[in-house]
Design a protein around this motif. Structure first.
Motif, PDB file in Angstrom:
ATOM      1  N   ALA A 176      43.885  19.023  12.170  1.00  0.00           N
ATOM      2  CA  ALA A 176      44.540  17.926  12.884  1.00  0.00           C
ATOM      3  C   ALA A 176      45.951  17.698  12.351  1.00  0.00           C
ATOM      4  N   PHE A 177      46.136  17.864  11.042  1.00  0.00           N
ATOM      5  CA  PHE A 177      47.468  17.688  10.447  1.00  0.00           C
ATOM      6  C   PHE A 177      48.441  18.701  11.039  1.00  0.00           C
ATOM      7  N   PHE A 178      48.048  19.970  11.085  1.00  0.00           N
ATOM      8  CA  PHE A 178      48.941  21.003  11.600  1.00  0.00           C
ATOM      9  C   PHE A 178      49.198  20.819  13.099  1.00  0.00           C
ATOM     10  N   GLN A 179      48.218  20.321  13.826  1.00  0.00           N
ATOM     11  CA  GLN A 179      48.438  20.039  15.241  1.00  0.00           C
ATOM     12  C   GLN A 179      49.459  18.928  15.413  1.00  0.00           C
ATOM     13  N   SER A 180      49.372  17.890  14.578  1.00  0.00           N
ATOM     14  CA  SER A 180      50.344  16.799  14.637  1.00  0.00           C
ATOM     15  C   SER A 180      51.722  17.289  14.219  1.00  0.00           C
ATOM     16  N   PHE A 181      51.757  18.159  13.218  1.00  0.00           N
ATOM     17  CA  PHE A 181      53.033  18.743  12.808  1.00  0.00           C
ATOM     18  C   PHE A 181      53.680  19.486  13.976  1.00  0.00           C
ATOM     19  N   GLY A 182      52.880  20.320  14.671  1.00  0.00           N
ATOM     20  CA  GLY A 182      53.418  21.094  15.783  1.00  0.00           C
ATOM     21  C   GLY A 182      53.943  20.204  16.896  1.00  0.00           C
ATOM     22  N   ALA A 183      53.244  19.111  17.184  1.00  0.00           N
ATOM     23  CA  ALA A 183      53.689  18.194  18.235  1.00  0.00           C
ATOM     24  C   ALA A 183      54.998  17.512  17.843  1.00  0.00           C
ATOM     25  N   LEU A 184      55.109  17.115  16.578  1.00  0.00           N
ATOM     26  CA  LEU A 184      56.330  16.460  16.119  1.00  0.00           C
ATOM     27  C   LEU A 184      57.488  17.444  16.074  1.00  0.00           C
ATOM     28  N   ARG A 185      57.224  18.640  15.630  1.00  0.00           N
ATOM     29  CA  ARG A 185      58.271  19.671  15.611  1.00  0.00           C
ATOM     30  C   ARG A 185      58.803  19.938  17.015  1.00  0.00           C
ATOM     31  N   ALA A 186      57.904  20.027  18.005  1.00  0.00           N
ATOM     32  CA  ALA A 186      58.327  20.252  19.383  1.00  0.00           C
ATOM     33  C   ALA A 186      59.152  19.092  19.913  1.00  0.00           C
ATOM     34  N   GLU A 187      58.890  17.879  19.398  1.00  0.00           N
ATOM     35  CA  GLU A 187      59.608  16.687  19.866  1.00  0.00           C
ATOM     36  C   GLU A 187      61.010  16.593  19.281  1.00  0.00           C
ATOM     37  N   ILE A 188      61.152  16.827  17.968  1.00  0.00           N
ATOM     38  CA  ILE A 188      62.457  16.586  17.340  1.00  0.00           C
ATOM     39  C   ILE A 188      63.266  17.860  17.128  1.00  0.00           C
ATOM     40  N   ALA A 189      62.634  19.023  17.192  1.00  0.00           N
ATOM     41  CA  ALA A 189      63.374  20.282  17.030  1.00  0.00           C
ATOM     42  C   ALA A 189      62.773  21.347  17.934  1.00  0.00           C
ATOM     43  N   PRO A 190      62.848  21.149  19.248  1.00  0.00           N
ATOM     44  CA  PRO A 190      62.222  22.099  20.180  1.00  0.00           C
ATOM     45  C   PRO A 190      62.858  23.483  20.150  1.00  0.00           C
ATOM     46  N   GLN A 191      64.034  23.594  19.530  1.00  0.00           N
ATOM     47  CA  GLN A 191      64.708  24.894  19.475  1.00  0.00           C
ATOM     48  C   GLN A 191      64.063  25.851  18.472  1.00  0.00           C
ATOM     49  N   ILE A 192      63.176  25.350  17.612  1.00  0.00           N
ATOM     50  CA  ILE A 192      62.450  26.228  16.694  1.00  0.00           C
ATOM     51  C   ILE A 192      60.976  26.234  17.072  1.00  0.00           C
ATOM     52  N   THR A 193      60.349  27.383  16.918  1.00  0.00           N
ATOM     53  CA  THR A 193      58.973  27.589  17.373  1.00  0.00           C
ATOM     54  C   THR A 193      58.138  28.189  16.257  1.00  0.00           C
ATOM     55  N   LYS A 234      46.675  17.945   3.280  1.00  0.00           N
ATOM     56  CA  LYS A 234      45.216  17.914   3.137  1.00  0.00           C
ATOM     57  C   LYS A 234      44.629  16.557   3.485  1.00  0.00           C
ATOM     58  N   GLY A 235      45.497  15.625   3.865  1.00  0.00           N
ATOM     59  CA  GLY A 235      45.032  14.300   4.223  1.00  0.00           C
ATOM     60  C   GLY A 235      45.561  13.887   5.578  1.00  0.00           C
ATOM     61  N   PRO A 236      45.547  12.604   5.886  1.00  0.00           N
ATOM     62  CA  PRO A 236      46.032  12.120   7.187  1.00  0.00           C
ATOM     63  C   PRO A 236      47.513  12.421   7.381  1.00  0.00           C
ATOM     64  N   PHE A 237      47.901  12.536   8.640  1.00  0.00           N
ATOM     65  CA  PHE A 237      49.281  12.915   8.961  1.00  0.00           C
ATOM     66  C   PHE A 237      50.257  11.746   8.819  1.00  0.00           C
ATOM     67  N   GLU A 238      49.877  10.561   9.268  1.00  0.00           N
ATOM     68  CA  GLU A 238      50.827   9.458   9.368  1.00  0.00           C
ATOM     69  C   GLU A 238      51.514   9.111   8.048  1.00  0.00           C
ATOM     70  N   PRO A 239      50.797   9.081   6.904  1.00  0.00           N
ATOM     71  CA  PRO A 239      51.507   8.773   5.659  1.00  0.00           C
ATOM     72  C   PRO A 239      52.578   9.802   5.299  1.00  0.00           C
ATOM     73  N   GLU A 252      57.273  10.724   7.662  1.00  0.00           N
ATOM     74  CA  GLU A 252      58.696  10.682   7.312  1.00  0.00           C
ATOM     75  C   GLU A 252      59.116  11.931   6.561  1.00  0.00           C
ATOM     76  N   ARG A 253      58.262  12.402   5.640  1.00  0.00           N
ATOM     77  CA  ARG A 253      58.582  13.621   4.894  1.00  0.00           C
ATOM     78  C   ARG A 253      58.553  14.843   5.809  1.00  0.00           C
ATOM     79  N   VAL A 254      57.613  14.846   6.765  1.00  0.00           N
ATOM     80  CA  VAL A 254      57.543  15.946   7.725  1.00  0.00           C
ATOM     81  C   VAL A 254      58.812  16.001   8.569  1.00  0.00           C
ATOM     82  N   VAL A 255      59.294  14.843   9.008  1.00  0.00           N
ATOM     83  CA  VAL A 255      60.540  14.807   9.774  1.00  0.00           C
ATOM     84  C   VAL A 255      61.674  15.432   8.963  1.00  0.00           C
TER      85      VAL A 255
END
Length: 303
Positions: A164-181, A270-275, A278-281
């Motif tokens: 679920a973490f990696f899925q959330s990462f992929g969704a956020l990446r597509a939102e703020i940096a769609p030019q990278i895949t 290894k834990g929830p995405f929301e905490p 900001e670091r993921v961004v």
């Protein structure tokens, strides 16, 4: 899964047995295979063997099937890596067996595996679980459908939370940096890494090698790697073009790979995405910045 434990993972041998039985008893399955492989004929397979020896090599062929007069040498995968025997990987062993046995080599796997496997093209044909699923019913259907779902969860860490973490990462990446895949994700010995699909994320400059780019969560950096260019670190530094970018140059590995590296926040996947959002961004924006530098500065490296 209920979050308290992990369901037992389906073994490839279970899917081997499922297809071996279907090839012998299900005209519908055999017709679907014929359709996918552009074969003629009708009825079930004339011969079905499991774990047959490779031609002149160690290791075994998962399914050895004679269908409509064609010998199909089938390697079945759910999510495992290629095995190596005496330094020879599975695809190479299948190539030799295809020639030695005058057979057609087939990679049978979920679509997600076929998309991610760079060696799938070494087989004569590919068959997806999804294309054959409709030929099954009842518990057999449920088993194959579960194997399709399992292919999305890497075998090193079959964790719903991390998936679920990696899925959330992929969704956020597509939102703020769609030019990278993204291309793939690794979970090796605690190294949690996202590799970019370079042709879709970078400009491939004439006269420059195709690099690799990966973001490492635990190591807290993003690297752009150019093989065999590590010997030029000093020359590149002299040319300029890296001032005020924060990009560090490293020579890594025995072949002298050049690494252009930027620090990123450390991310706990290894834990929830929301905490970690900001670091993921920050990590995504840093990755995009390194890719942008590559796109806009080919002359620094050409020089």
């Amino acid at each position: 899964m209920d979050g308290q434990g992990l369901q037992p993972r389906i073994k490839e041998r279970e899917i081997d047995d499922l297809f071996a039985k279907a090839f012998q008893t299900s005209p519908e399955l055999c017709d679907r295979v014929r359709e996918c492989l552009d074969l003629t004929g009708s009825g079930t397979a004339k011969q079905v063997g499991t774990q047959q020896g490779h031609f002149g090599d160690s290791g075994t062929i998962d399914l050895d099937v004679v269908l409509s007069g064609n010998r199909l040498l089938i390697e079945n995968k759910i999510s495992a890596y290629w095995s190596h025997v005496n330094g020879v990987a599975q695809p190479e062993r299948y190539i030799r067996s295809g020639t030695g046995y005058c057979g057609t080599t087939v990679l049978l796997a979920p679509r997600s595996y076929l998309r991610k496997s760079v060696k799938a093209s070494m087989f004569d044909k590919t068959l997806s679980y999804e294309s054959l699923l409709s030929a099954f019913s009842g518990s057999d259907y449920d088993l194959l459908a579960a194997a399709i779902d399992q292919a999305e969860v890497p075998p090193e860490n079959p964790s719903d939370v991390q998936t679920a973490f990696f899925q959330s990462f992929g969704a956020l990446r597509a939102e703020i940096a769609p030019q990278i895949t993204e291309k793939k994700r690794d979970r090796n010995k605690g190294s949690h890494t996202v590799h970019l699909d370079v042709p879709k994320s970078l400009t491939l400059h004439v006269g420059l090698p195709k690099p690799k780019v990966f973001l490492q969560f635990v190591e807290a950096n993003v690297k752009l790697m150019i093989p065999k260019w590590g010997w030029h670190v000093t020359e590149i530094q002299r040319t300029g073009g890296l001032e005020n970018t924060g990009i560090m140059l490293r020579q890594v590995g025995r072949v002298g790979t050049l690494a252009l590296q930027l620090p990123t926040p450390t991310i706990n996947c290894k834990g929830p995405f929301e905490p970690e959002r900001e670091r993921v961004v920050g990590a995504i924006l840093t990755t995009a910045r390194l890719c942008s530098w590559w796109d806009n500065n080919p002359d620094v490296l050409r020089h």
